[in-house]
Scaffold this motif. Structure first.
Motif, PDB file in Angstrom:
ATOM      1  N   ARG A   1     -10.457  12.067 -10.763  1.00 19.00           N
ATOM      2  CA  ARG A   1      -9.111  12.427 -11.211  1.00 19.00           C
ATOM      3  C   ARG A   1      -7.999  11.604 -10.577  1.00 19.00           C
ATOM      4  O   ARG A   1      -6.904  11.563 -11.090  1.00 19.00           O
ATOM      5  N   THR A   2      -8.238  10.960  -9.459  1.00 22.16           N
ATOM      6  CA  THR A   2      -7.184  10.218  -8.786  1.00 22.16           C
ATOM      7  C   THR A   2      -6.936   8.899  -9.497  1.00 22.16           C
ATOM      8  O   THR A   2      -7.852   8.105  -9.639  1.00 22.16           O
ATOM      9  N   PRO A   3      -5.706   8.644  -9.949  1.00 23.08           N
ATOM     10  CA  PRO A   3      -5.425   7.327 -10.535  1.00 23.08           C
ATOM     11  C   PRO A   3      -5.534   6.245  -9.467  1.00 23.08           C
ATOM     12  O   PRO A   3      -5.176   6.455  -8.310  1.00 23.08           O
ATOM     13  N   HIS A   4      -6.046   5.099  -9.850  1.00 25.09           N
ATOM     14  CA  HIS A   4      -6.165   3.964  -8.934  1.00 25.09           C
ATOM     15  C   HIS A   4      -4.999   3.026  -9.194  1.00 25.09           C
ATOM     16  O   HIS A   4      -4.775   2.607 -10.324  1.00 25.09           O
ATOM     17  N   VAL A   5      -4.245   2.712  -8.152  1.00 27.68           N
ATOM     18  CA  VAL A   5      -3.025   1.920  -8.296  1.00 27.68           C
ATOM     19  C   VAL A   5      -3.146   0.634  -7.493  1.00 27.68           C
ATOM     20  O   VAL A   5      -3.557   0.658  -6.338  1.00 27.68           O
ATOM     21  N   THR A   6      -2.780  -0.465  -8.116  1.00 23.92           N
ATOM     22  CA  THR A   6      -2.656  -1.747  -7.437  1.00 23.92           C
ATOM     23  C   THR A   6      -1.194  -2.141  -7.529  1.00 23.92           C
ATOM     24  O   THR A   6      -0.622  -2.141  -8.619  1.00 23.92           O
ATOM     25  N   ALA A   7      -0.571  -2.458  -6.389  1.00 26.50           N
ATOM     26  CA  ALA A   7       0.849  -2.818  -6.383  1.00 26.50           C
ATOM     27  C   ALA A   7       1.057  -4.108  -5.607  1.00 26.50           C
ATOM     28  O   ALA A   7       0.430  -4.329  -4.579  1.00 26.50           O
TER      29      ALA A   7
ATOM     30  N   ALA B   1      13.478   5.547  -6.686  1.00 22.58           N
ATOM     31  CA  ALA B   1      14.249   6.507  -5.894  1.00 22.58           C
ATOM     32  C   ALA B   1      13.694   6.654  -4.475  1.00 22.58           C
ATOM     33  O   ALA B   1      14.454   6.702  -3.514  1.00 22.58           O
ATOM     34  N   TRP B   2      12.378   6.735  -4.329  1.00 23.75           N
ATOM     35  CA  TRP B   2      11.779   7.013  -3.032  1.00 23.75           C
ATOM     36  C   TRP B   2      11.656   5.782  -2.156  1.00 23.75           C
ATOM     37  O   TRP B   2      11.836   5.868  -0.940  1.00 23.75           O
ATOM     38  N   ALA B   3      11.296   4.640  -2.741  1.00 24.89           N
ATOM     39  CA  ALA B   3      11.038   3.450  -1.923  1.00 24.89           C
ATOM     40  C   ALA B   3      12.109   2.387  -2.080  1.00 24.89           C
ATOM     41  O   ALA B   3      12.104   1.404  -1.353  1.00 24.89           O
ATOM     42  N   GLY B   4      13.028   2.566  -3.029  1.00 20.96           N
ATOM     43  CA  GLY B   4      14.053   1.556  -3.258  1.00 20.96           C
ATOM     44  C   GLY B   4      13.485   0.296  -3.873  1.00 20.96           C
ATOM     45  O   GLY B   4      14.075  -0.768  -3.777  1.00 20.96           O
ATOM     46  N   VAL B   5      12.333   0.415  -4.519  1.00 17.91           N
ATOM     47  CA  VAL B   5      11.662  -0.729  -5.127  1.00 17.91           C
ATOM     48  C   VAL B   5      11.740  -0.590  -6.635  1.00 17.91           C
ATOM     49  O   VAL B   5      11.334   0.421  -7.199  1.00 17.91           O
ATOM     50  N   GLU B   6      12.263  -1.600  -7.283  1.00 23.06           N
ATOM     51  CA  GLU B   6      12.360  -1.616  -8.744  1.00 23.06           C
ATOM     52  C   GLU B   6      11.009  -2.024  -9.318  1.00 23.06           C
ATOM     53  O   GLU B   6      10.412  -3.017  -8.896  1.00 23.06           O
ATOM     54  N   VAL B   7      10.505  -1.247 -10.266  1.00 25.72           N
ATOM     55  CA  VAL B   7       9.234  -1.571 -10.905  1.00 25.72           C
ATOM     56  C   VAL B   7       9.539  -2.510 -12.075  1.00 25.72           C
ATOM     57  O   VAL B   7      10.064  -2.094 -13.095  1.00 25.72           O
TER      58      VAL B   7
ATOM     59  N   ARG C   1       0.826  -1.220   0.000  1.00 28.56           N
ATOM     60  CA  ARG C   1       0.000   0.000   0.000  1.00 28.56           C
ATOM     61  C   ARG C   1       0.852   1.259   0.000  1.00 28.56           C
ATOM     62  O   ARG C   1       0.432   2.289  -0.526  1.00 28.56           O
ATOM     63  N   VAL C   2       2.049   1.210   0.581  1.00 26.63           N
ATOM     64  CA  VAL C   2       2.936   2.369   0.572  1.00 26.63           C
ATOM     65  C   VAL C   2       3.436   2.627  -0.849  1.00 26.63           C
ATOM     66  O   VAL C   2       3.431   3.758  -1.326  1.00 26.63           O
ATOM     67  N   VAL C   3       3.844   1.567  -1.525  1.00 26.89           N
ATOM     68  CA  VAL C   3       4.292   1.702  -2.915  1.00 26.89           C
ATOM     69  C   VAL C   3       3.141   2.198  -3.784  1.00 26.89           C
ATOM     70  O   VAL C   3       3.327   3.060  -4.653  1.00 26.89           O
ATOM     71  N   ALA C   4       1.936   1.695  -3.552  1.00 29.69           N
ATOM     72  CA  ALA C   4       0.770   2.135  -4.329  1.00 29.69           C
ATOM     73  C   ALA C   4       0.479   3.617  -4.096  1.00 29.69           C
ATOM     74  O   ALA C   4       0.161   4.346  -5.037  1.00 29.69           O
ATOM     75  N   LYS C   5       0.613   4.080  -2.851  1.00 25.63           N
ATOM     76  CA  LYS C   5       0.371   5.493  -2.557  1.00 25.63           C
ATOM     77  C   LYS C   5       1.420   6.382  -3.219  1.00 25.63           C
ATOM     78  O   LYS C   5       1.106   7.449  -3.735  1.00 25.63           O
ATOM     79  N   ILE C   6       2.664   5.948  -3.181  1.00 25.60           N
ATOM     80  CA  ILE C   6       3.730   6.710  -3.849  1.00 25.60           C
ATOM     81  C   ILE C   6       3.446   6.785  -5.341  1.00 25.60           C
ATOM     82  O   ILE C   6       3.520   7.853  -5.958  1.00 25.60           O
ATOM     83  N   ALA C   7       3.103   5.649  -5.943  1.00 29.57           N
ATOM     84  CA  ALA C   7       2.837   5.608  -7.385  1.00 29.57           C
ATOM     85  C   ALA C   7       1.637   6.476  -7.749  1.00 29.57           C
ATOM     86  O   ALA C   7       1.661   7.175  -8.772  1.00 29.57           O
ATOM     87  N   ALA C   8       0.588   6.468  -6.931  1.00 27.58           N
ATOM     88  CA  ALA C   8      -0.587   7.293  -7.211  1.00 27.58           C
ATOM     89  C   ALA C   8      -0.242   8.778  -7.146  1.00 27.58           C
ATOM     90  O   ALA C   8      -0.676   9.564  -8.000  1.00 27.58           O
TER      91      ALA C   8
END
Length: 142
Positions: free
Chosen positions: A53-59, A112-118, A24-31
């Motif tokens: 207007r808010t993009p919906h993100v599933t991570a 950069a922010w979460a250290g998670v490679e997409v 959920r943290v990665v999803a919030k960052i991505a959104a």
């Protein structure tokens, strides 16, 4: 400072613990990043209702495999993420440019922010809104 660090034995990550980042943290960052990327395209957003207007993100985040070092100065990756971003866009607009901007910025800034490679990013246009679609009459739009 360096004396204490120099005395510590090198312990592999799996034995000393590792930082994990919740999905959920990665999803919030991505959104947030997707919203910022889309905000640069001001012309077509007038057609999108404010509550859409808010993009919906599933991570989905998986832990990073043990790696023997990375590029000098780069933080170690904490994991890999698979994401799906669903957006509602105004029409007519440059849909390809908006999707490309979201894809580029989310990939760069989540790393950069979460250290998670997409590792896998799906950008989907869930709905297009035009000035004609908000009409109340039942006439055909050409």
């Amino acid at each position: 400072m360096t004396g204490e660090a120099g005395r510590r034995p090198a312990v592999p990550r799996r034995e000393r613990g590792a930082t994990t980042v919740a999905d959920r943290v990665v999803a919030k960052i991505a959104a947030q990043v997707a919203r910022e990327a889309l905000s640069r395209f001001t012309e077509p957003t007038g057609h999108v209702p404010p509550d859409h207007r808010t993009p919906h993100v599933t991570a989905v985040v998986r832990g990073a495999p043990e790696r023997a070092g990375g590029p000098a100065g780069s933080p170690p990756a904490l994991g890999q993420a698979r994401m799906r971003i669903a957006m509602e866009l105004g029409y007519p607009s440059d849909i390809g440019a908006q999707c490309a901007a979201v894809r580029r910025e989310v990939t760069e800034r989540v790393a950069a922010w979460a250290g998670v490679e997409v590792s896998d990013l799906e950008v989907a246009v869930a709905r297009l809104h035009s000035a004609h679609s908000r009409r109340t009459e039942r006439e055909r739009v050409r």
